[in-house]
Design an enzyme around this catalytic site. Structure first.
Site, mmCIF file in Angstrom:
data_model
loop_
_atom_site.group_PDB
_atom_site.id
_atom_site.type_symbol
_atom_site.label_atom_id
_atom_site.label_comp_id
_atom_site.label_asym_id
_atom_site.label_seq_id
_atom_site.Cartn_x
_atom_site.Cartn_y
_atom_site.Cartn_z
ATOM 1 N N GLN A 78 181.484 -17.404 -71.979
ATOM 2 C CA GLN A 78 180.236 -17.221 -71.232
ATOM 3 C C GLN A 78 179.723 -18.547 -70.655
ATOM 4 O OE1 GLN A 78 178.695 -14.645 -70.072
ATOM 5 N NE2 GLN A 78 180.170 -13.227 -70.961
ATOM 6 N N SER A 79 180.629 -19.434 -70.302
ATOM 7 C CA SER A 79 180.226 -20.741 -69.789
ATOM 8 C C SER A 79 179.553 -20.644 -68.412
ATOM 9 C CB SER A 79 181.469 -21.628 -69.687
ATOM 10 O OG SER A 79 181.203 -22.773 -68.907
ATOM 11 N N ASN A 80 178.341 -21.172 -68.327
ATOM 12 C CA ASN A 80 177.670 -21.276 -67.025
ATOM 13 C C ASN A 80 178.371 -22.311 -66.148
ATOM 14 O OD1 ASN A 80 175.332 -19.512 -67.587
ATOM 15 N ND2 ASN A 80 174.828 -21.079 -69.105
ATOM 16 N N ALA A 82 181.579 -22.993 -66.139
ATOM 17 C CA ALA A 82 182.799 -22.391 -65.575
ATOM 18 C C ALA A 82 182.434 -21.542 -64.353
ATOM 19 C CB ALA A 82 183.498 -21.548 -66.637
#
Ligand SMILES: *Cc1c(COP(=O)(O)O)cnc(C)c1O
Length: 328
Positions: A78-80, A82
């Site tokens: 859930q990386s912002n 990325a």
């Protein structure tokens, strides 16, 4: 033409981001109505917005200057960062490979769904620790090179001395927008955001709230801040709270859920359960223990992250409970 070396910036966002007062939230926290302002870095424009856009202007600028054709970066599912690297790649016309910790997910929700929309290639690295994730990214960069592409590794969270320059710029915006600023409160993940603010505003005007993403956040922040400002920045000078980490990165805590509900219900302001919810929970704790006092101007940096809410089952469950009146 191939240019290397110096830092460059490529425009990706909408600047300056607005600041707005939060009088009802301020009062609920025990501050004066005019004491608390929100710096809206969730409104940076690109790809759903968020703090990573400022850092990507510098790291992507450098990548393009080096002739990059593929951006490679790492993160959690859930990386912002990325998601916003995927958006930056789309905007700049270069491919993006995301090396994500974990295993293929049966359902793509939140940021991961947006990674797909934005056309990034996702490679699952398995459940491995941070340093191995970086080695995996280096391996993928090597594969790109063997196929004739020019890879650029964008650091974890977009944080490096170069990336942190984007937050020195945010500090300059704040100086102009709110000259009497006493404390800006920010969530701390990979550290570049706090570092850039410290480099511009000084350690005494920045309160970081650790989210548990790196092992030694004080050292990480001090290294980047010193790199940006060219001045020593001893880790012990930093105002860094570590009391909101709870059971670890991305684990929902009671104070964070309270913070999400409070911001939403006093100001219509939507925070996320991993970063900005922790920042507000840390701010509330600082008001309780005297780190932040009424009568001084405090800014909460809204660093974005809303898509992550839609990929966070525990937070969604609490939101649903609130809908049924079970949480207030
Ligand atoms: C990454 C992130 C942060 C933390 O910023 P760092 O520069 O990594 O410390 C804060 N808020 C949101 C929403 C983020 O995505």
């Amino acid at each position: 033409m191939r240019r290397t070396g110096t830092d460059r910036r490529v425009p990706l966002g909408c600047w300056p981001t607005p600041v707005e007062p939060a009088p009802r939230l301020a009062r609920a926290l025990g501050l004066g109505a005019d004491d608390l302002w929100i710096k809206r870095d969730d409104l940076t424009g690109l790809g759903g917005g968020g703090n990573k856009v400022r850092k990507l202007e510098w790291t992507c600028g450098q990548a393009l200057a080096e002739g990059a054709t593929v951006l490679v970066t790492t993160g959690a599912a859930q990386s912002n960062h990325a998601r916003l690297t995927a958006a930056a790649g789309a905007r700049l016309g270069v491919d993006v490979v995301l090396v994500l910790a974990g295993t293929p997910q049966s359902e793509a929700t939140g940021n991961l769904a947006l990674d797909g929309l934005l056309g990034a290639t996702v490679v699952w690295a398995g459940d491995i620790p941070g340093p191995e994730l970086v080695s995996k990214a280096s391996e993928l960069a090597e594969q790109v090179r063997r196929r004739g592409g020019v890879p650029a590794l964008i650091p974890f969270g977009g944080s490096s001395v170069s990336g942190a320059r984007g937050y020195a710029e945010c500090g300059r915006e704040l100086r102009t927008q709110l000259p009497e600023l006493r404390t800006v409160v920010t969530a701390v993940g990979s550290g570049g955001t706090m570092a850039g603010l410290v480099a511009e505003l000084g350690a005494e005007r920045v309160l970081g709230v650790d989210c548990g993403a790196v092992r030694d956040p004080a050292r990480t922040v001090s290294r980047f801040a010193a790199g940006v400002s060219g001045q020593p920045c001893p880790p012990e000078d930093l105002r860094l709270r570590r009391d909101q980490v709870g059971d670890g990165y991305s684990r929902l805590t009671g104070p964070v859920m309270d913070a999400l509900l409070l911001a939403a219900r006093t100001e219509g302001l939507l925070l996320d359960p991993v970063y900005t919810g922790r920042a507000l929970a840390g701010l509330a704790a600082a008001v309780r223990d005297g780190g932040i006092v009424a009568g001084e101007r405090t800014v909460l940096l809204h660093s974005g992250g809303l898509p992550g809410l839609f990929g966070h089952p525990a937070a969604l469950k609490q939101a649903e409970a609130a809908l049924h009146g079970e949480r207030s």
